[in-house]
Design a protein around this motif. Structure first.
Motif, short mmCIF file in Angstrom:
data_model
loop_
_atom_site.label_atom_id
_atom_site.label_comp_id
_atom_site.label_asym_id
_atom_site.label_seq_id
_atom_site.Cartn_x
_atom_site.Cartn_y
_atom_site.Cartn_z
N ASP A 25 9.51 49.56 18.12
CA ASP A 25 10.63 48.62 18.29
C ASP A 25 11.06 48.09 16.93
O ASP A 25 10.25 47.59 16.15
CB ASP A 25 10.18 47.46 19.19
N GLY A 26 12.33 48.24 16.62
CA GLY A 26 12.87 47.77 15.36
C GLY A 26 12.77 48.77 14.22
O GLY A 26 13.28 48.51 13.13
N VAL A 27 12.13 49.93 14.47
CA VAL A 27 12.01 50.98 13.46
C VAL A 27 13.06 52.05 13.75
O VAL A 27 13.21 52.50 14.89
CB VAL A 27 10.60 51.62 13.47
N SER A 28 13.79 52.48 12.76
CA SER A 28 14.86 53.46 12.95
C SER A 28 14.30 54.88 12.91
O SER A 28 14.05 55.43 11.84
CB SER A 28 15.92 53.28 11.85
N ARG A 61 16.39 65.87 12.82
CA ARG A 61 17.46 65.51 11.88
C ARG A 61 17.52 64.00 11.67
O ARG A 61 17.77 63.52 10.56
CB ARG A 61 18.81 66.04 12.38
N ALA A 62 17.27 63.25 12.73
CA ALA A 62 17.25 61.78 12.61
C ALA A 62 16.10 61.31 11.73
O ALA A 62 16.14 60.20 11.18
CB ALA A 62 17.14 61.15 14.00
N THR A 76 1.81 56.33 13.45
CA THR A 76 2.74 56.02 12.37
C THR A 76 4.01 56.86 12.51
O THR A 76 4.00 57.90 13.19
CB THR A 76 2.12 56.34 11.00
N PRO A 77 5.11 56.44 11.88
CA PRO A 77 6.31 57.27 11.89
C PRO A 77 6.05 58.68 11.35
O PRO A 77 6.60 59.66 11.86
CB PRO A 77 7.28 56.50 11.00
N HIS A 132 6.16 54.20 25.65
CA HIS A 132 5.24 53.77 24.59
C HIS A 132 5.93 53.80 23.23
O HIS A 132 5.80 52.85 22.43
CB HIS A 132 4.00 54.66 24.57
N LEU A 133 6.65 54.90 22.94
CA LEU A 133 7.31 55.02 21.64
C LEU A 133 8.33 53.91 21.43
O LEU A 133 8.44 53.35 20.34
CB LEU A 133 7.99 56.39 21.53
#
Length: 199
Positions: A129-132, A76-77, A27-28, A123-124
């Protein structure tokens, strides 16, 4: 370098087992927590390495190899600021690095992680993909120069070994690498990562 690979294999495998970034259900939040753990290890470790005289090792270019700025950029991102980064816990159980040989062994672990990070990066990028989540700066370290920098590091270590005047130099390099792997594994094992500090 061949001796390092051989004599650190079990230490490497134990450490690798603690890294969960290739998990299909990553998960993020778990990604962020892992970066926080890396930050907590690299910040004090690079500070220690900076005081051990590695800049005198021919061909090493150690200051171009620091990863803390990349970790800070990634964090920071993900919502951290300077204050919250300062509050993140640091590893207290760092490897005991007595001098340049042990420091080279430590760098073997860190540089090997950069090389292996290319697989994680792929992999990441697919998984998120599509997640900021930012640019994955830590895992993109060196860009297209990953291979050449790894070979340059290996050449520098091998040349330092050949040039060494003490019989125990190579053994001390190996010990530094083993101790770094073990300290890193122990740090990651502590709850799989330190608790996230809200930004």
């Amino acid at each position: 370098m061949l001796r390092l690979k051989s004599e650190t294999r079990p230490h490497h495998e134990r450490t690798e087992a603690q890294v969960r970034l290739m998990d299909a259900d990553l998960t993020p939040t778990a990604y962020r927590r892992h970066l926080e753990a890396l930050h907590g290890f690299y910040v004090p470790l690079e500070a220690r390495l900076a005081g051990l005289g590695l800049e005198a090792v021919p061909g090493l270019s150690v200051h171009a190899r620091w990863k803390v700025p990349l970790l800070k950029e990634d964090l920071r991102a993900l919502g951290h600021d300077a204050a919250s980064l300062e509050r993140l816990p640091h590893c207290a159980g760092l490897p005991s690095l007595a001098g340049v040989p042990e420091a080279l062994g430590c760098l073997y672990v860190l540089e090997g992680s950069t090389l292996g990070g290319q697989l994680i990066l792929r992999h990441l990028r697919r998984h998120f993909d599509g997640v900021s989540l930012g640019d994955f700066s830590f895992f993109r370290a060196y860009g297209d120069e990953v291979g050449p920098r790894w070979r340059a590091f290996g050449d520098a270590v091998n040349q330092a070994s050949i040039s060494a005047t003490e019989d125990t130099f190579d053994a001390r390099v190996v010990t530094g690498a083993q101790d770094t792997f073990d300290a890193f594994a122990d740090w990651l094992r502590q709850g799989q990562a330190p608790a996230s500090v809200s930004a």
